[in-house]
Design an enzyme around this catalytic site. Structure first.
Site, PDB file in Angstrom:
ATOM      1  N   CYS A 104      15.196  -9.774   6.977  1.00 47.49           N
ATOM      2  CA  CYS A 104      16.056  -9.389   5.856  1.00 47.49           C
ATOM      3  C   CYS A 104      17.066  -8.321   6.302  1.00 47.49           C
ATOM      4  O   CYS A 104      18.001  -8.623   7.023  1.00 47.49           O
ATOM      5  CB  CYS A 104      15.216  -8.935   4.668  1.00 47.49           C
ATOM      6  SG  CYS A 104      16.123  -8.930   3.099  1.00 47.49           S
ATOM      7  N   TYR A 105      16.877  -7.058   5.944  1.00 46.05           N
ATOM      8  CA  TYR A 105      17.781  -6.004   6.411  1.00 46.05           C
ATOM      9  C   TYR A 105      17.799  -5.961   7.941  1.00 46.05           C
ATOM     10  O   TYR A 105      18.842  -5.794   8.580  1.00 46.05           O
ATOM     11  CB  TYR A 105      17.326  -4.656   5.847  1.00 46.05           C
ATOM     12  CG  TYR A 105      18.269  -3.493   6.105  1.00 46.05           C
ATOM     13  CD1 TYR A 105      19.238  -3.136   5.175  1.00 46.05           C
ATOM     14  CD2 TYR A 105      18.181  -2.759   7.289  1.00 46.05           C
ATOM     15  CE1 TYR A 105      20.098  -2.074   5.404  1.00 46.05           C
ATOM     16  CE2 TYR A 105      19.034  -1.698   7.526  1.00 46.05           C
ATOM     17  CZ  TYR A 105      19.993  -1.357   6.581  1.00 46.05           C
ATOM     18  OH  TYR A 105      20.850  -0.313   6.823  1.00 46.05           O
ATOM     19  N   HIS A 113      11.319 -13.130   3.996  1.00 46.59           N
ATOM     20  CA  HIS A 113      10.172 -12.246   4.231  1.00 46.59           C
ATOM     21  C   HIS A 113       8.965 -13.099   4.584  1.00 46.59           C
ATOM     22  O   HIS A 113       8.311 -13.658   3.704  1.00 46.59           O
ATOM     23  CB  HIS A 113       9.869 -11.409   2.980  1.00 46.59           C
ATOM     24  CG  HIS A 113      10.917 -10.388   2.662  1.00 46.59           C
ATOM     25  ND1 HIS A 113      10.922  -9.129   3.215  1.00 46.59           N
ATOM     26  CD2 HIS A 113      12.014 -10.456   1.867  1.00 46.59           C
ATOM     27  CE1 HIS A 113      11.970  -8.455   2.773  1.00 46.59           C
ATOM     28  NE2 HIS A 113      12.646  -9.235   1.958  1.00 46.59           N
ATOM     29  N   LYS A 121      -4.858  -3.646  -0.897  1.00 48.26           N
ATOM     30  CA  LYS A 121      -6.027  -3.910  -1.730  1.00 48.26           C
ATOM     31  C   LYS A 121      -7.049  -4.819  -1.054  1.00 48.26           C
ATOM     32  O   LYS A 121      -8.255  -4.555  -1.106  1.00 48.26           O
ATOM     33  CB  LYS A 121      -5.580  -4.523  -3.054  1.00 48.26           C
ATOM     34  CG  LYS A 121      -6.674  -4.654  -4.092  1.00 48.26           C
ATOM     35  CD  LYS A 121      -7.061  -3.305  -4.679  1.00 48.26           C
ATOM     36  CE  LYS A 121      -5.939  -2.748  -5.530  1.00 48.26           C
ATOM     37  NZ  LYS A 121      -6.335  -1.491  -6.206  1.00 48.26           N
ATOM     38  N   GLU A 178       6.303 -11.887   5.778  1.00 46.03           N
ATOM     39  CA  GLU A 178       5.116 -11.043   5.660  1.00 46.03           C
ATOM     40  C   GLU A 178       4.389 -11.217   4.332  1.00 46.03           C
ATOM     41  O   GLU A 178       3.261 -10.731   4.177  1.00 46.03           O
ATOM     42  CB  GLU A 178       5.477  -9.563   5.848  1.00 46.03           C
ATOM     43  CG  GLU A 178       6.349  -8.963   4.750  1.00 46.03           C
ATOM     44  CD  GLU A 178       7.841  -9.097   5.040  1.00 46.03           C
ATOM     45  OE1 GLU A 178       8.615  -8.291   4.498  1.00 46.03           O
ATOM     46  OE2 GLU A 178       8.210 -10.019   5.782  1.00 46.03           O
ATOM     47  N   GLY A 224      14.916  -3.636   3.672  1.00 48.10           N
ATOM     48  CA  GLY A 224      15.200  -2.316   3.117  1.00 48.10           C
ATOM     49  C   GLY A 224      16.049  -2.412   1.867  1.00 48.10           C
ATOM     50  O   GLY A 224      16.694  -3.436   1.619  1.00 48.10           O
ATOM     51  N   SER A 241     -11.918   6.863 -10.817  1.00 49.04           N
ATOM     52  CA  SER A 241     -11.510   6.083 -11.992  1.00 49.04           C
ATOM     53  C   SER A 241     -12.525   4.991 -12.288  1.00 49.04           C
ATOM     54  O   SER A 241     -12.623   4.497 -13.408  1.00 49.04           O
ATOM     55  CB  SER A 241     -10.141   5.448 -11.745  1.00 49.04           C
ATOM     56  OG  SER A 241     -10.233   4.390 -10.802  1.00 49.04           O
ATOM     57  N   GLY A 242     -13.277   4.593 -11.256  1.00 47.87           N
ATOM     58  CA  GLY A 242     -14.192   3.462 -11.396  1.00 47.87           C
ATOM     59  C   GLY A 242     -13.600   2.212 -10.789  1.00 47.87           C
ATOM     60  O   GLY A 242     -14.283   1.196 -10.645  1.00 47.87           O
ATOM     61  N   GLY A 243     -12.310   2.250 -10.430  1.00 45.94           N
ATOM     62  CA  GLY A 243     -11.663   1.117  -9.785  1.00 45.94           C
ATOM     63  C   GLY A 243     -12.093   1.000  -8.338  1.00 45.94           C
ATOM     64  O   GLY A 243     -12.708   1.906  -7.768  1.00 45.94           O
ATOM     65  N   VAL A 244     -11.757  -0.120  -7.717  1.00 43.38           N
ATOM     66  CA  VAL A 244     -12.219  -0.391  -6.358  1.00 43.38           C
ATOM     67  C   VAL A 244     -11.689   0.639  -5.363  1.00 43.38           C
ATOM     68  O   VAL A 244     -12.399   1.024  -4.420  1.00 43.38           O
ATOM     69  CB  VAL A 244     -11.831  -1.832  -5.927  1.00 43.38           C
ATOM     70  CG1 VAL A 244     -10.325  -2.023  -5.899  1.00 43.38           C
ATOM     71  CG2 VAL A 244     -12.415  -2.160  -4.561  1.00 43.38           C
ATOM     72  N   ASP A 245     -10.470   1.139  -5.556  1.00 44.41           N
ATOM     73  CA  ASP A 245      -9.890   2.091  -4.597  1.00 44.41           C
ATOM     74  C   ASP A 245     -10.682   3.389  -4.547  1.00 44.41           C
ATOM     75  O   ASP A 245     -11.063   3.865  -3.474  1.00 44.41           O
ATOM     76  CB  ASP A 245      -8.428   2.381  -4.945  1.00 44.41           C
ATOM     77  CG  ASP A 245      -7.580   1.127  -5.019  1.00 44.41           C
ATOM     78  OD1 ASP A 245      -7.950   0.138  -4.360  1.00 44.41           O
ATOM     79  OD2 ASP A 245      -6.571   1.130  -5.739  1.00 44.41           O
ATOM     80  N   SER A 246     -10.914   3.989  -5.710  1.00 40.90           N
ATOM     81  CA  SER A 246     -11.645   5.256  -5.724  1.00 40.90           C
ATOM     82  C   SER A 246     -13.116   5.050  -5.362  1.00 40.90           C
ATOM     83  O   SER A 246     -13.736   5.915  -4.736  1.00 40.90           O
ATOM     84  CB  SER A 246     -11.521   5.946  -7.086  1.00 40.90           C
ATOM     85  OG  SER A 246     -12.092   5.169  -8.114  1.00 40.90           O
TER      86      SER A 246
END
Length: 621
Positions: A80-81, A169, A372, A171, A53, A222-227
């Site tokens: 960590c925290y 970390h 991602k 992770e 954190g 947007s044309g990106g992988v997410d959208s």
């Protein structure tokens, strides 16, 4: 959901959700909960993980923690925290560390202590650190399982109480044995595997159907992988007749980007999308702005304006339409979107207009809990081809956030901080270069960029290392990228006013570079498009496009005249966006990029961003 689980308590770390993601990838269902959650939350819980954190445990506004959780007969792992919380819960002590650690460190395991967490792991092991505090007195009954050069109590455990705590970390990808540590913890918890990618896909599709109800859905493409993956999910869940994709050419696209996006969508079989040319509207919205946060907000709000105009133009009944976004969990985290997290940047998907729609229940974000690489996996399951799935991330604000802006002057506070940054780098003796080819110059550029250290946002100056005499112009390719990486980490770990390290690759002879007045206008965007296209073309031709996560070309208002610019090359390698290493491009890739960009008549200098995340974010705004 009535299934056994690992629960991750989110203290506001940028990595909290990444912990849950790691367990899911290993096959163990996991959920996020607040550290103040009542003990009733932990029904069917086999293990609890306390995240890192941004706060210090001794701060007045530290996140509230329900101490009753430590009384549960459930294995607990603090990171960590969370490492501090676990030890303080058993009368341990936490103070500011003598030496903070940011980046790669090496953990030496205690050969006299057997730890279930490190079963099957060899010592020493590489770990990723990001802390200023440290445990100075371990909790009662805790033994030391591992240490680093600067952290005596880097791994602690109390087997009888089923308690473990780690300063690092595990992770993130830069702790290579992190997944093994998590798997060992799950096995210690006697957790059975109960999660896979097909389950994730079905959960998302069901969630879309429930959220949409009988409404139609409009999506910004947007044309990106997410959208793109969001679009495919919506079409599969509720059908193309209820989904409309809206690709807005905001004037911030890469060279010929909008035309290519439309062509790829049609080739895949998407017919339910339209393209809206709104370049002049967006340029007007950010005209004269220099503050990065205000630019992002202006772009985000203008998307809502265009959305409303399109709804009116298409004669859509507004009360029957929801808005969908390809927002990922890192976007939410960096926008300060969880209760205990700090804002790293204002994401365009979290501006006031979007928040108002969220409050009304009119936003669908199918990918909001994913990273991602998970999104790409979902895209493959949906049958999207590799050109769409592996396309580099391209945010909604596009190239606008790669054009740094300035009125040509530095404020008095900026001048004071710049002078301090310059003193820091000029006086610094970098251990990595002892006995090596020393830089011919160490200096600082008079522009700030955003970074993240210890879960906090920074806004500092970039240092520059120059290895070639100025009169020679082009800089020869680094012989040892690992040496540069070591030097870069040392600089940012030991400087208070610097958060990036650059290499000077080229500077035009006879030019005095200085801060210029420059805004995000069509001229500078067109210049950036040319340089960015050169870099991406070479990356495609050499096969390096798919070896890196993302390449950004940054346009700086730092040149010999107002109509000229300097560029920064920023290729990064990452799995989850939360951490990254700068790409170590070989000379056969980097050299043609530098030579072709240097040949552009408006280019006065080229730099290479050799900074990992943390302490630097991917982009500069």
């Amino acid at each position: 959901m009535n299934r056994e689980k690992i629960v991750v308590l989110d203290f506001g770390s940028q990595y909290a959700h990444l912990i849950a993601k790691r367990f899911r990838m290993l096959g163990y269902y996991s959920e996020i909960a607040l550290p103040s959650a009542p003990v009733s939350t932990f029904e069917n819980t086999k293990g609890i993980v306390l995240s890192g954190g941004p706060s210090s445990v001794y701060e007045k506004d530290a996140p509230e923690f329900n101490n009753e959780i430590l009384s549960l007969d459930i294995p607990i792992l603090g990171l960590c925290y969370g490492h501090y919380i676990v030890n303080m819960g058993y009368n341990g002590k936490v103070e500011k560390a003598k030496t903070g650690e940011f980046g790669i460190a090496h953990l030496n395991l205690n050969k006299d202590v057997h730890s279930p967490l490190f079963e099957g792991i060899s010592s020493p092991l590489q770990v990723w650190m990001s802390h200023q505090d440290g445990v100075t007195v371990p909790g009662d009954g805790f033994e030391t399982a591992g240490s680093t050069a600067d952290c005596r109590y880097a791994a602690l455990q109390n087997i009888s109480k089923k308690r473990f705590s780690l300063q690092f970390h595990c992770e993130v990808k830069d702790t290579p044995d992190g997944n093994k540590i998590f798997d060992n913890f799950a096995q210690f918890c006697k957790m059975e595997k109960n999660w896979d990618q097909s389950t994730v896909l079905n959960v998302i599709l069901d969630d879309i159907r429930e959220s949409a109800g009988d409404k139609n859905v409009l999506l910004f493409l947007s044309g990106g992988v997410d959208s793109t993956v969001t679009f495919a999910l919506l079409n599969k869940a509720i059908g193309q007749n209820r989904v409309l994709g809206l690709h807005i050419d905001n004037g911030f696209m890469r060279k010929n980007e909008s035309a290519r996006v439309a062509e790829q969508y049609r080739a895949f079989g998407f017919t339910n999308f339209i393209v809206e040319d709104a370049g002049s509207s967006f340029l007007k919205a950010i005209a004269g702005l220099t503050d990065p946060q205000k630019k992002r907000m202006a772009v985000g709000e203008n998307f809502i304006t265009i959305r409303n105009e399109v709804i009116a133009k298409q004669h859509l009944e507004e009360d029957k339409w929801m808005l969908a976004q390809g927002t990922l969990y890192p976007d939410i985290i960096e926008s300060g979107g969880t209760q205990n997290s700090k804002t790293i940047k204002t994401h365009h998907n979290r501006v006031a207009g979007i928040q108002a729609l969220i409050a009304k229940g009119l936003i669908i974000e199918p990918l909001r809990n994913l990273y991602k690489d998970e999104v790409r996996s979902i895209g493959r399951q949906l049958g999207l081809d590799s050109e769409l799935v592996m396309r580099h991330p391209f945010p909604g604000p596009g190239l606008s956030i790669n054009v740094l802006c300035s009125d040509g002057k530095m404020s008095s506070s900026d001048e004071a901080d710049y002078a301090k940054a310059l003193s820091e780098i000029e006086a610094m003796k970098i251990p990595a270069f002892e006995g090596q080819n020393l830089p011919k110059a160490q200096y600082v550029l008079p522009v700030r960029s955003v970074g993240v250290q210890g879960d906090f946002r920074t806004y500092r100056f970039p240092s520059v290392l120059s290895f070639a005499p100025l009169e020679k112009g082009l800089y020869t390719h680094p012989e040892d990228w690992n040496l540069i990486e070591e030097a870069s980490s040392y600089i940012t770990n030991n400087a208070q006013y610097i958060n990036r390290t650059l290499l000077r690759l080229y500077q035009k002879n006879g030019i005095e570079l200085k801060l210029q007045e420059g805004y995000c206008d069509k001229r500078r965007l067109d210049q950036l498009r040319e340089a960015d296209n050169i870099a991406l073309t070479v990356l495609h031709e050499t096969g390096w496009y798919n070896k890196i996560f993302q390449h950004l070309t940054i346009d700086l208002p730092y040149a010999g005249s107002a109509d000229h610019v300097s560029f920064v090359l920023r290729p990064v390698v990452s799995e989850d966006v939360m951490t990254a290493r700068f790409a170590h491009l070989p000379s056969e890739v980097l050299d043609p990029i530098v030579h072709q960009i240097a040949a552009l008549p408006f280019v006065d200098a080229i730099y290479y961003d050799a900074t990992n995340k943390p302490p630097a974010t991917f982009g500069w705004e």
